[in-house]
Design a protein around this motif. Sequence first.
Motif, mmCIF file in Angstrom:
data_model
loop_
_atom_site.group_PDB
_atom_site.id
_atom_site.type_symbol
_atom_site.label_atom_id
_atom_site.label_comp_id
_atom_site.label_asym_id
_atom_site.label_seq_id
_atom_site.Cartn_x
_atom_site.Cartn_y
_atom_site.Cartn_z
ATOM 1 N N ASP A 19 0.834 -1.206 0.000
ATOM 2 C CA ASP A 19 0.000 0.000 0.000
ATOM 3 C C ASP A 19 0.868 1.256 0.000
ATOM 4 O O ASP A 19 0.558 2.243 -0.688
ATOM 5 C CB ASP A 19 -0.928 0.002 1.218
ATOM 6 N N ALA A 20 1.957 1.223 0.770
ATOM 7 C CA ALA A 20 2.862 2.374 0.816
ATOM 8 C C ALA A 20 3.534 2.589 -0.540
ATOM 9 O O ALA A 20 3.683 3.730 -1.000
ATOM 10 C CB ALA A 20 3.910 2.172 1.908
ATOM 11 N N VAL A 21 3.931 1.505 -1.179
ATOM 12 C CA VAL A 21 4.549 1.597 -2.502
ATOM 13 C C VAL A 21 3.561 2.183 -3.506
ATOM 14 O O VAL A 21 3.900 3.072 -4.296
ATOM 15 C CB VAL A 21 5.050 0.221 -2.979
ATOM 16 N N ARG A 22 2.318 1.706 -3.466
ATOM 17 C CA ARG A 22 1.310 2.203 -4.405
ATOM 18 C C ARG A 22 1.030 3.684 -4.211
ATOM 19 O O ARG A 22 0.896 4.435 -5.187
ATOM 20 C CB ARG A 22 0.023 1.396 -4.242
ATOM 21 N N ARG A 23 0.940 4.113 -2.976
ATOM 22 C CA ARG A 23 0.695 5.540 -2.717
ATOM 23 C C ARG A 23 1.855 6.375 -3.238
ATOM 24 O O ARG A 23 1.662 7.457 -3.823
ATOM 25 C CB ARG A 23 0.485 5.783 -1.225
ATOM 26 N N PHE A 24 3.071 5.894 -3.037
ATOM 27 C CA PHE A 24 4.242 6.619 -3.519
ATOM 28 C C PHE A 24 4.240 6.691 -5.042
ATOM 29 O O PHE A 24 4.514 7.752 -5.625
ATOM 30 C CB PHE A 24 5.519 5.936 -3.027
ATOM 31 N N ILE A 25 3.947 5.585 -5.700
ATOM 32 C CA ILE A 25 3.914 5.556 -7.158
ATOM 33 C C ILE A 25 2.884 6.535 -7.705
ATOM 34 O O ILE A 25 3.151 7.289 -8.647
ATOM 35 C CB ILE A 25 3.615 4.127 -7.656
ATOM 36 N N GLU A 26 1.716 6.528 -7.106
ATOM 37 C CA GLU A 26 0.647 7.423 -7.574
ATOM 38 C C GLU A 26 1.037 8.879 -7.397
ATOM 39 O O GLU A 26 0.742 9.723 -8.256
ATOM 40 C CB GLU A 26 -0.644 7.122 -6.815
ATOM 41 N N ARG A 27 1.719 9.160 -6.316
ATOM 42 C CA ARG A 27 2.072 10.549 -6.006
ATOM 43 C C ARG A 27 3.316 11.028 -6.745
ATOM 44 O O ARG A 27 3.357 12.155 -7.262
ATOM 45 C CB ARG A 27 2.283 10.671 -4.492
ATOM 46 N N GLU A 28 4.340 10.175 -6.814
ATOM 47 C CA GLU A 28 5.653 10.625 -7.267
ATOM 48 C C GLU A 28 6.075 10.110 -8.642
ATOM 49 O O GLU A 28 6.922 10.719 -9.282
ATOM 50 C CB GLU A 28 6.732 10.214 -6.244
ATOM 51 N N PHE A 29 5.505 8.990 -9.093
ATOM 52 C CA PHE A 29 5.961 8.416 -10.361
ATOM 53 C C PHE A 29 5.010 8.665 -11.520
ATOM 54 O O PHE A 29 5.421 9.161 -12.572
ATOM 55 C CB PHE A 29 6.202 6.914 -10.210
ATOM 56 N N LEU A 30 3.740 8.311 -11.367
ATOM 57 C CA LEU A 30 2.809 8.392 -12.498
ATOM 58 C C LEU A 30 2.755 9.785 -13.130
ATOM 59 O O LEU A 30 2.729 9.888 -14.368
ATOM 60 C CB LEU A 30 1.412 7.936 -12.052
ATOM 61 N N PRO A 31 2.772 10.874 -12.344
ATOM 62 C CA PRO A 31 2.733 12.200 -12.984
ATOM 63 C C PRO A 31 4.015 12.552 -13.737
ATOM 64 O O PRO A 31 4.036 13.530 -14.486
ATOM 65 C CB PRO A 31 2.531 13.159 -11.799
ATOM 66 N N ARG A 32 5.088 11.760 -13.556
ATOM 67 C CA ARG A 32 6.382 12.138 -14.126
ATOM 68 C C ARG A 32 6.876 11.162 -15.198
ATOM 69 O O ARG A 32 8.022 11.265 -15.646
ATOM 70 C CB ARG A 32 7.429 12.245 -13.004
ATOM 71 N N ARG A 44 17.197 12.360 -10.225
ATOM 72 C CA ARG A 44 17.841 12.059 -8.947
ATOM 73 C C ARG A 44 16.955 12.431 -7.760
ATOM 74 O O ARG A 44 16.992 11.767 -6.723
ATOM 75 C CB ARG A 44 19.181 12.790 -8.846
ATOM 76 N N ASN A 45 16.137 13.471 -7.916
ATOM 77 C CA ASN A 45 15.272 13.812 -6.784
ATOM 78 C C ASN A 45 14.209 12.746 -6.547
ATOM 79 O O ASN A 45 13.719 12.585 -5.420
ATOM 80 C CB ASN A 45 14.651 15.200 -6.939
ATOM 81 N N PHE A 46 13.859 11.979 -7.593
ATOM 82 C CA PHE A 46 12.944 10.855 -7.397
ATOM 83 C C PHE A 46 13.622 9.773 -6.574
ATOM 84 O O PHE A 46 13.003 9.169 -5.689
ATOM 85 C CB PHE A 46 12.501 10.286 -8.740
ATOM 86 N N TRP A 47 14.881 9.499 -6.849
ATOM 87 C CA TRP A 47 15.627 8.522 -6.058
ATOM 88 C C TRP A 47 15.632 8.928 -4.584
ATOM 89 O O TRP A 47 15.405 8.091 -3.696
ATOM 90 C CB TRP A 47 17.069 8.418 -6.554
ATOM 91 N N ARG A 48 15.871 10.204 -4.323
ATOM 92 C CA ARG A 48 15.918 10.650 -2.923
ATOM 93 C C ARG A 48 14.552 10.538 -2.257
ATOM 94 O O ARG A 48 14.447 10.172 -1.078
ATOM 95 C CB ARG A 48 16.452 12.085 -2.854
ATOM 96 N N GLY A 85 4.841 0.805 -14.769
ATOM 97 C CA GLY A 85 5.503 1.211 -16.007
ATOM 98 C C GLY A 85 6.905 1.732 -15.849
ATOM 99 O O GLY A 85 7.463 2.295 -16.793
ATOM 100 N N MET A 86 7.525 1.527 -14.689
ATOM 101 C CA MET A 86 8.897 1.990 -14.519
ATOM 102 C C MET A 86 9.869 1.017 -15.160
ATOM 103 O O MET A 86 9.747 -0.201 -15.006
ATOM 104 C CB MET A 86 9.250 2.167 -13.042
ATOM 105 N N SER A 87 10.849 1.558 -15.876
ATOM 106 C CA SER A 87 11.915 0.739 -16.430
ATOM 107 C C SER A 87 12.857 0.310 -15.314
ATOM 108 O O SER A 87 12.830 0.847 -14.210
ATOM 109 C CB SER A 87 12.681 1.528 -17.494
#
Length: 380
Positions: A19-32, A44-48, A85-87
């Motif tokens: 659940d924590a991973v999914r929330r992070f993906i929705e917030r930080e990955f999908l829009p980018r 790099r700021n995504f890594w941090r 969809g992350m490589s």
Amino acid sequence: MLERDTSPVFTEEHRLFRDAVRRFIEREFLPRIAEFDEAGCVARNFWRKAGEAGLLCPGVPEAYGGPGLDFTFNAVLNEEITYAGMSDSITLQTDITSPYLVRYGSEELKQKWLPSMVSGEVISAIAMTEPGAGSDLQGVQTVARRDGDDFVITGNKTYITNGQNADIVLTVCKTNPAEGAKGTSIILVEADRPGFTRGKNLDKIGQWMSDTSELFYDEVRVPATNLIGEADRGFVYLVSDLPQERLSISITAQSAAQRAYDEAIAFTRDRKAFGRRVIDFQNTRFVLADMKAKLQVGWRHVDWMIAQHASGKLSAEEAAAGKLWHTETQWEICDAALQLHGGAGYMNEYPIARFWRDARVRRIYGGTSEIMKELVGRAL
């Protein structure tokens, strides 16, 4: 969304982590996604941010800043970020490079690098492949010559994931060339060392957001303390750790195949042809049924592989067989799913295009399908 709560290898703790991973993906990955694709690398700021969220290197012990979890948590992370969809980039650091340091690195190297890898402040790569040495690691030509308290490294690497972003590169090289594979070592090279340079970010068919580079070592001098484990034991370490790498690839292949199937279901339910939904044609249902059957079998096999590996029982041949089956099946499912999209599947605006083009390389890296067959065949 992946339906993995019924998997016998996962517990309530895994569900909370998912659940924590999914929330992070929705917030930080999908829009980018578009941003990362265009840049050719994950920022790099995504890594941090991933580090701050506790999503990097779950297997690193608490003594070095990690949570000290077993591989089952890596599996959850891999499933979710791949389905989104992350490589492959974060998976490399989580499943491959950090374990080499944990298992074989000196206390000095662990203390120096692992906490920053967990936080996302340091990005790592592993440099195996060369222009003349791919799946056959015995053919590595990069040489590390001992000179007093240092190693001096000369050679070229290619197709290196995280090659543009990497702060440290675990470099596979020959410390005793006369001994062939038995003279192989792994040496940590900091990217700011004189003589170390990168080529351009390579232009790939797929996995656009995963930076992939040529690396050049021109008399790169590093302290002998950067040696991972013992000199001339590198090939043994590589062979010992390949089952986890191939399990990781199997998991990502299965997750991507599931997403392709889900996209095909959604599209064919919505799309109409000749006055009927595409899913209402028998051929469509038969194709989807075949995909679903393979996914059902695949998930049970992935669960078995994860359980075997968590208990230390996954053999090199079993991991090779899994990598072979899951990557080949991923390709079949992604291609069939794209076909069900018709012309829309060839348009990059549809997610299936990403999953189709990203699928192709999984039959190559981590050992080609042909090499996997050879490994399985040798054990017969």
